[in-house]
Design a protein around this motif. Sequence first.
Motif, PDB file in Angstrom:
ATOM      1  N   PHE A   1      24.899 -23.238 -12.007  1.00  0.00           N
ATOM      2  CA  PHE A   1      24.707 -22.216 -13.036  1.00  0.00           C
ATOM      3  C   PHE A   1      23.344 -22.341 -13.710  1.00  0.00           C
ATOM      4  O   PHE A   1      22.871 -21.402 -14.330  1.00  0.00           O
ATOM      5  N   VAL A   2      22.742 -23.507 -13.587  1.00  0.00           N
ATOM      6  CA  VAL A   2      21.442 -23.763 -14.204  1.00  0.00           C
ATOM      7  C   VAL A   2      20.309 -23.550 -13.211  1.00  0.00           C
ATOM      8  O   VAL A   2      19.317 -22.900 -13.528  1.00  0.00           O
ATOM      9  N   SER A   3      20.473 -24.114 -11.995  1.00  0.00           N
ATOM     10  CA  SER A   3      19.395 -24.043 -11.017  1.00  0.00           C
ATOM     11  C   SER A   3      19.951 -24.115  -9.598  1.00  0.00           C
ATOM     12  O   SER A   3      20.432 -25.174  -9.166  1.00  0.00           O
ATOM     13  N   ALA A   4      19.851 -23.010  -8.881  1.00  0.00           N
ATOM     14  CA  ALA A   4      20.310 -22.990  -7.494  1.00  0.00           C
ATOM     15  C   ALA A   4      19.480 -23.916  -6.603  1.00  0.00           C
ATOM     16  O   ALA A   4      20.047 -24.639  -5.776  1.00  0.00           O
ATOM     17  N   PRO A   5      18.139 -23.944  -6.743  1.00  0.00           N
ATOM     18  CA  PRO A   5      17.356 -24.845  -5.889  1.00  0.00           C
ATOM     19  C   PRO A   5      17.712 -26.324  -6.080  1.00  0.00           C
ATOM     20  O   PRO A   5      17.779 -27.074  -5.112  1.00  0.00           O
ATOM     21  N   VAL A   6      17.968 -26.727  -7.314  1.00  0.00           N
ATOM     22  CA  VAL A   6      18.346 -28.125  -7.569  1.00  0.00           C
ATOM     23  C   VAL A   6      19.693 -28.416  -6.922  1.00  0.00           C
ATOM     24  O   VAL A   6      19.899 -29.478  -6.320  1.00  0.00           O
ATOM     25  N   THR A   7      20.619 -27.473  -7.022  1.00  0.00           N
ATOM     26  CA  THR A   7      21.927 -27.647  -6.401  1.00  0.00           C
ATOM     27  C   THR A   7      21.790 -27.820  -4.896  1.00  0.00           C
ATOM     28  O   THR A   7      22.390 -28.712  -4.305  1.00  0.00           O
ATOM     29  N   LEU A   8      20.990 -26.977  -4.268  1.00  0.00           N
ATOM     30  CA  LEU A   8      20.784 -27.080  -2.823  1.00  0.00           C
ATOM     31  C   LEU A   8      20.149 -28.414  -2.457  1.00  0.00           C
ATOM     32  O   LEU A   8      20.515 -29.026  -1.446  1.00  0.00           O
ATOM     33  N   LEU A   9      19.219 -28.880  -3.258  1.00  0.00           N
ATOM     34  CA  LEU A   9      18.570 -30.161  -3.002  1.00  0.00           C
ATOM     35  C   LEU A   9      19.586 -31.307  -3.087  1.00  0.00           C
ATOM     36  O   LEU A   9      19.626 -32.176  -2.210  1.00  0.00           O
ATOM     37  N   VAL A  10      20.418 -31.297  -4.110  1.00  0.00           N
ATOM     38  CA  VAL A  10      21.409 -32.361  -4.286  1.00  0.00           C
ATOM     39  C   VAL A  10      22.398 -32.357  -3.121  1.00  0.00           C
ATOM     40  O   VAL A  10      22.718 -33.415  -2.554  1.00  0.00           O
ATOM     41  N   VAL A  11      22.878 -31.199  -2.735  1.00  0.00           N
ATOM     42  CA  VAL A  11      23.826 -31.098  -1.625  1.00  0.00           C
ATOM     43  C   VAL A  11      23.171 -31.555  -0.326  1.00  0.00           C
ATOM     44  O   VAL A  11      23.769 -32.285   0.472  1.00  0.00           O
ATOM     45  N   PHE A  12      21.923 -31.170  -0.115  1.00  0.00           N
ATOM     46  CA  PHE A  12      21.183 -31.592   1.080  1.00  0.00           C
ATOM     47  C   PHE A  12      21.016 -33.108   1.111  1.00  0.00           C
ATOM     48  O   PHE A  12      21.259 -33.750   2.139  1.00  0.00           O
ATOM     49  N   LEU A  13      20.633 -33.699  -0.014  1.00  0.00           N
ATOM     50  CA  LEU A  13      20.442 -35.150  -0.071  1.00  0.00           C
ATOM     51  C   LEU A  13      21.761 -35.890   0.136  1.00  0.00           C
ATOM     52  O   LEU A  13      21.799 -36.931   0.810  1.00  0.00           O
ATOM     53  N   LEU A  14      22.831 -35.354  -0.408  1.00  0.00           N
ATOM     54  CA  LEU A  14      24.134 -35.977  -0.222  1.00  0.00           C
ATOM     55  C   LEU A  14      24.571 -35.895   1.244  1.00  0.00           C
ATOM     56  O   LEU A  14      25.111 -36.861   1.799  1.00  0.00           O
ATOM     57  N   ALA A  15      24.312 -34.770   1.888  1.00  0.00           N
ATOM     58  CA  ALA A  15      24.635 -34.632   3.314  1.00  0.00           C
ATOM     59  C   ALA A  15      23.808 -35.613   4.147  1.00  0.00           C
ATOM     60  O   ALA A  15      24.323 -36.231   5.082  1.00  0.00           O
ATOM     61  N   LEU A  16      22.543 -35.773   3.818  1.00  0.00           N
ATOM     62  CA  LEU A  16      21.698 -36.752   4.511  1.00  0.00           C
ATOM     63  C   LEU A  16      22.239 -38.160   4.330  1.00  0.00           C
ATOM     64  O   LEU A  16      22.313 -38.941   5.286  1.00  0.00           O
ATOM     65  N   TYR A  17      22.612 -38.488   3.110  1.00  0.00           N
ATOM     66  CA  TYR A  17      23.162 -39.809   2.825  1.00  0.00           C
ATOM     67  C   TYR A  17      24.380 -40.082   3.688  1.00  0.00           C
ATOM     68  O   TYR A  17      24.501 -41.127   4.324  1.00  0.00           O
ATOM     69  N   TYR A  18      25.321 -39.139   3.708  1.00  0.00           N
ATOM     70  CA  TYR A  18      26.534 -39.336   4.481  1.00  0.00           C
ATOM     71  C   TYR A  18      26.238 -39.380   5.980  1.00  0.00           C
ATOM     72  O   TYR A  18      26.887 -40.109   6.728  1.00  0.00           O
ATOM     73  N   GLY A  19      25.275 -38.603   6.428  1.00  0.00           N
ATOM     74  CA  GLY A  19      24.891 -38.640   7.842  1.00  0.00           C
ATOM     75  C   GLY A  19      24.344 -39.996   8.246  1.00  0.00           C
ATOM     76  O   GLY A  19      24.739 -40.570   9.270  1.00  0.00           O
ATOM     77  N   PHE A  20      23.436 -40.532   7.446  1.00  0.00           N
ATOM     78  CA  PHE A  20      22.867 -41.840   7.751  1.00  0.00           C
ATOM     79  C   PHE A  20      23.877 -42.951   7.513  1.00  0.00           C
ATOM     80  O   PHE A  20      23.836 -43.985   8.180  1.00  0.00           O
ATOM     81  N   GLU A  21      24.787 -42.760   6.596  1.00  0.00           N
ATOM     82  CA  GLU A  21      25.816 -43.756   6.326  1.00  0.00           C
ATOM     83  C   GLU A  21      26.731 -43.905   7.543  1.00  0.00           C
ATOM     84  O   GLU A  21      27.146 -45.006   7.884  1.00  0.00           O
ATOM     85  N   GLN A  22      27.029 -42.806   8.219  1.00  0.00           N
ATOM     86  CA  GLN A  22      27.850 -42.859   9.428  1.00  0.00           C
ATOM     87  C   GLN A  22      27.162 -43.688  10.507  1.00  0.00           C
ATOM     88  O   GLN A  22      27.784 -44.496  11.178  1.00  0.00           O
TER      89      GLN A  22
END
Length: 57
Positions: free
Chosen positions: A28-49
């Motif tokens: 609700f505050v910033s769509a680009p920040v949300t996309l960045l956080v989701v992208f970084l979290l997906a990267l984290y989980y990908g590398f964690e696997q």
Amino acid sequence: MSKAEIRKSLIRYSLGTVIYGACIGISFVSAPVTLLVVFLLALYYGFEQVRTRGGTV
């Protein structure tokens, strides 16, 4: 998996769920920040696997 590994995994993935939930509020505050956080979290989980499997398939 040992009990310690199960506990670590549960904590790690529960934290991700909380972060995904926080992204709803952030969106609700910033769509680009949300996309960045989701992208970084997906990267984290990908590398964690890869890390937890030892790089083998």
